[in-house]
Design a protein around this motif. Structure first.
Motif, PDB file in Angstrom:
ATOM      1  N   ILE A   1      -8.580  42.902  48.072  1.00 26.62           N
ATOM      2  CA  ILE A   1      -8.193  43.375  46.734  1.00 26.62           C
ATOM      3  C   ILE A   1      -6.734  43.042  46.446  1.00 26.62           C
ATOM      4  CG2 ILE A   1      -7.825  45.436  45.337  1.00 26.62           C
ATOM      5  CD1 ILE A   1     -10.290  46.639  46.811  1.00 26.62           C
ATOM      6  N   ASN A   2      -5.861  43.262  47.408  1.00 30.27           N
ATOM      7  CA  ASN A   2      -4.441  42.982  47.209  1.00 30.27           C
ATOM      8  C   ASN A   2      -4.193  41.509  46.940  1.00 30.27           C
ATOM      9  OD1 ASN A   2      -3.663  45.651  47.543  1.00 30.27           O
ATOM     10  ND2 ASN A   2      -3.364  45.443  49.759  1.00 30.27           N
ATOM     11  N   VAL A   3      -4.874  40.635  47.683  1.00 29.15           N
ATOM     12  CA  VAL A   3      -4.717  39.196  47.465  1.00 29.15           C
ATOM     13  C   VAL A   3      -5.300  38.798  46.112  1.00 29.15           C
ATOM     14  CG1 VAL A   3      -5.327  36.889  48.293  1.00 29.15           C
ATOM     15  CG2 VAL A   3      -4.671  38.666  49.935  1.00 29.15           C
ATOM     16  N   ALA A   4      -6.454  39.339  45.784  1.00 27.00           N
ATOM     17  CA  ALA A   4      -7.082  39.029  44.497  1.00 27.00           C
ATOM     18  C   ALA A   4      -6.160  39.382  43.339  1.00 27.00           C
ATOM     19  CB  ALA A   4      -8.403  39.777  44.372  1.00 27.00           C
TER      20      ALA A   4
ATOM     21  N   SER B   1     -23.724  42.630  49.691  1.00 29.25           N
ATOM     22  CA  SER B   1     -25.017  43.300  49.521  1.00 29.25           C
ATOM     23  C   SER B   1     -24.844  44.810  49.497  1.00 29.25           C
ATOM     24  CB  SER B   1     -25.972  42.906  50.658  1.00 29.25           C
ATOM     25  OG  SER B   1     -25.434  43.275  51.919  1.00 29.25           O
ATOM     26  N   ASN B   2     -23.597  45.270  49.577  1.00 28.47           N
ATOM     27  CA  ASN B   2     -23.289  46.698  49.590  1.00 28.47           C
ATOM     28  C   ASN B   2     -22.989  47.157  48.160  1.00 28.47           C
ATOM     29  OD1 ASN B   2     -21.838  49.197  49.703  1.00 28.47           O
ATOM     30  ND2 ASN B   2     -21.376  48.820  51.867  1.00 28.47           N
ATOM     31  N   LEU B   3     -23.901  47.933  47.598  1.00 30.63           N
ATOM     32  CA  LEU B   3     -23.771  48.340  46.201  1.00 30.63           C
ATOM     33  C   LEU B   3     -22.515  49.170  45.958  1.00 30.63           C
ATOM     34  CD1 LEU B   3     -24.984  48.354  43.370  1.00 30.63           C
ATOM     35  CD2 LEU B   3     -26.322  50.368  44.017  1.00 30.63           C
ATOM     36  N   LYS B   4     -22.204  50.088  46.863  1.00 27.33           N
ATOM     37  CA  LYS B   4     -21.002  50.902  46.692  1.00 27.33           C
ATOM     38  C   LYS B   4     -19.751  50.041  46.719  1.00 27.33           C
ATOM     39  CE  LYS B   4     -22.777  55.285  48.535  1.00 27.33           C
ATOM     40  NZ  LYS B   4     -22.603  56.336  49.566  1.00 27.33           N
ATOM     41  N   ARG B   5     -19.717  49.077  47.642  1.00 25.31           N
ATOM     42  CA  ARG B   5     -18.561  48.171  47.698  1.00 25.31           C
ATOM     43  C   ARG B   5     -18.464  47.345  46.418  1.00 25.31           C
ATOM     44  NH1 ARG B   5     -18.625  44.576  52.695  1.00 25.31           N
ATOM     45  NH2 ARG B   5     -17.111  46.034  53.560  1.00 25.31           N
ATOM     46  N   ALA B   6     -19.598  46.903  45.909  1.00 29.31           N
ATOM     47  CA  ALA B   6     -19.596  46.098  44.681  1.00 29.31           C
ATOM     48  C   ALA B   6     -18.903  46.848  43.552  1.00 29.31           C
ATOM     49  CB  ALA B   6     -21.029  45.733  44.292  1.00 29.31           C
ATOM     50  N   HIS B   7     -19.254  48.116  43.380  1.00 23.85           N
ATOM     51  CA  HIS B   7     -18.618  48.913  42.329  1.00 23.85           C
ATOM     52  C   HIS B   7     -17.149  49.189  42.653  1.00 23.85           C
ATOM     53  CE1 HIS B   7     -22.023  49.802  39.753  1.00 23.85           C
ATOM     54  NE2 HIS B   7     -22.775  50.052  40.820  1.00 23.85           N
ATOM     55  N   ARG B   8     -16.890  49.539  43.893  1.00 26.54           N
ATOM     56  CA  ARG B   8     -15.526  49.912  44.304  1.00 26.54           C
ATOM     57  C   ARG B   8     -14.549  48.747  44.107  1.00 26.54           C
ATOM     58  NH1 ARG B   8     -17.090  51.888  48.968  1.00 26.54           N
ATOM     59  NH2 ARG B   8     -16.640  49.995  50.166  1.00 26.54           N
TER      60      ARG B   8
END
Length: 475
Positions: A397-400, A414-421
């Motif tokens: 996230i920091n690099v992005a 494939s992790n839905l929670k990670r996708a939203h987070r």
């Protein structure tokens, strides 16, 4: 050699001062047409035509405006082959791409807004027995639309379709590098039954006629897509006259690959998001961030797919990449590859100009660069991507978020929670999860930070090209 003309008040006209610019075909490097280098005199004619046409067009019933725009969409589809051929010659992109994406999407843009104005609903607030308030969207008047060279008719129509649908008259300027499909569109608007003066198309340089359109007191709103540096000038100029302004600018988009992704699909789609249209799309994922545990495997597969790409004649259906839009742009792209080497980067694939004629450049993959180096911070807008690895979600996230841009981001997991987070944490106006360039025209489009201001697409575009008017009636 063809000399194209401006389209003013329903007629094709030569520039008043007789000045022209050479139009170079990227695939051959040779001049194949000349375009008007329009001046303020041409703009005054367009403004007067638009002012006369505005009462007619704005007071025309929504049903009739819609039918004209639908007819225009039909005509674009009927002329697909001619438009695609001209776009390919003009821009350097593969002909198959222009046929499959650019021209059909231009038709879809007109058709979408032709339907949207029929289905758009306004708001009303009722105070029983006392008053009724309702809000209507009134057309602005004369508006200026300035579009870029990378998706010539696609983005030209993306701007003018909602403006016309709302009842405005438009003075439009396509890029001087890719004017041909906009030139052909004038004839089609006439065939569709659009009144003279509703759409006026002026050709010429951005610093000349483009700036004049922004400055002119008659243009009440400006919609601009292009580079961030130019966008700043447009924004400052428009704000001095309190004009509405929409700026869709550059991107340095991250493509984040987590270890739990569908790796095969991630590699396949990342190839498209890296090199489609020679990487000359503001939404391309030019920074590929890969979780450390799968970095080597992703890199191996990605480079293997790169080796299958064919850079060649835009007219050849076997070509995956065509030519870059101009020699100046090719030199810019190559200069960034040389810069990357100076900054410590290692070219894993490509990095060279190919073919003796035309402006062709290899798809290029670079690794070993720091996130803060110029190559990873500045928009290259060509077939050049960098690879880097990350150890944690927070690091990704920091690099992005480390650049001044915030247009789009692609996330593979494939992790839905990670996708939203991660979607919520990344500073980008557009987020794709496990896909890329999947668009629904009903949704708003635009970026954060230096990637622009305002939103296009859907009702956001209709609202931009109108002024809300509140009406209060006492009962």
């Amino acid at each position: 050699m063809q000399k194209i003309q401006n389209f003013i008040n329903g007629e094709y006209l030569d520039p008043i001062k007789g000045q022209y610019i050479d139009n170079v075909e990227p695939g051959t490097g040779k001049v194949f047409a000349q375009i008007p280098n329009s001046t303020e005199e041409d703009l005054e004619n367009a403004v007067e035509a638009a002012k006369v046409a505005f009462p007619v067009w704005s007071n025309m019933s929504v049903d009739k405006r819609s039918k004209i725009l639908h007819k225009l969409a039909d005509l674009i589809e009927e002329n697909l082959d001619d438009l695609a051929l001209m776009e390919s010659r003009d821009n350097g992109k593969p002909l198959w791409l222009a046929k499959a994406v650019d021209i059909p999407r231009a038709s879809t843009n007109f058709r979408f807004y032709a339907s949207a104005i029929i289905n758009f609903s306004s708001e009303a607030q009722v105070s029983e027995g006392f008053m009724v308030n309702y809000t209507r969207l009134a057309p602005i008047g004369v508006v200026g639309c300035i579009s870029p060279w990378n998706l010539p008719l696609y983005l030209f129509s993306w701007k003018i379709a909602p403006a016309l649908a709302m009842g405005n008259c438009v003075i439009a300027k396509p890029s001087e590098l890719t004017p041909m499909t906009a030139f052909l569109l004038g004839k089609l608007t006439k065939e569709a039954g659009m009144p003279d003066g509703v759409l006026n198309i002026l050709h010429g340089e951005g610093k000349g006629i483009g700036q004049a359109i922004v400055e002119h007191e008659a243009t009440n709103a400006i919609s601009f897509t292009g580079g961030t540096a130019t966008g700043k000038i447009v924004g400052v100029t428009a704000s001095q006259q309190f004009k509405k302004v929409s700026l869709e600018l550059g991107g340095k988009n991250p493509n984040i690959i987590f270890a739990d992704c569908d790796l095969e699909e991630a590699v396949k789609t990342s190839m498209k998001s890296s090199f489609t249209n020679q990487g000359e799309i503001c939404l391309c994922g030019s920074r590929i961030l890969i979780e450390e545990s799968i970095y080597d495997e992703f890199k191996e597969r990605f480079l293997g797919e790169c080796s299958k790409l064919v850079v060649g004649d835009p007219m050849d259906p076997k070509s995956n990449l065509g030519a870059l839009v101009s020699e100046a742009h090719l030199n810019k792209v190559d200069s960034y590859v040389q810069l990357a080497k100076e900054e410590g980067g290692v070219v894993l694939y490509g990095g060279e100009r190919v073919h003796k004629e035309g402006f062709y450049y290899q798809p290029t993959v670079i690794e070993g660069l720091d996130e803060n180096c110029r190559t990873n911070q500045e928009e290259i807008f060509g077939p050049v991507v960098t690879l880097s690895k990350f150890k944690s979600e927070d690091e990704a996230i920091n690099v992005a978020n480390s650049t001044r841009y915030g247009l789009s981001c692609t996330i593979w997991t494939s992790n839905l929670k990670r996708a939203h987070r991660v979607s919520h944490a990344v500073q980008s106006g557009i987020i794709w999860v496990n896909c890329w360039l999947v668009r629904d025209l009903r949704t708003p489009f635009g970026g954060m930070k230096d990637s622009g201001i305002g939103r296009e697409g859907g009702n956001a575009a209709l609202k931009f090209f109108s002024e809300p008017q509140n009406v209060c009636i006492k009962l």
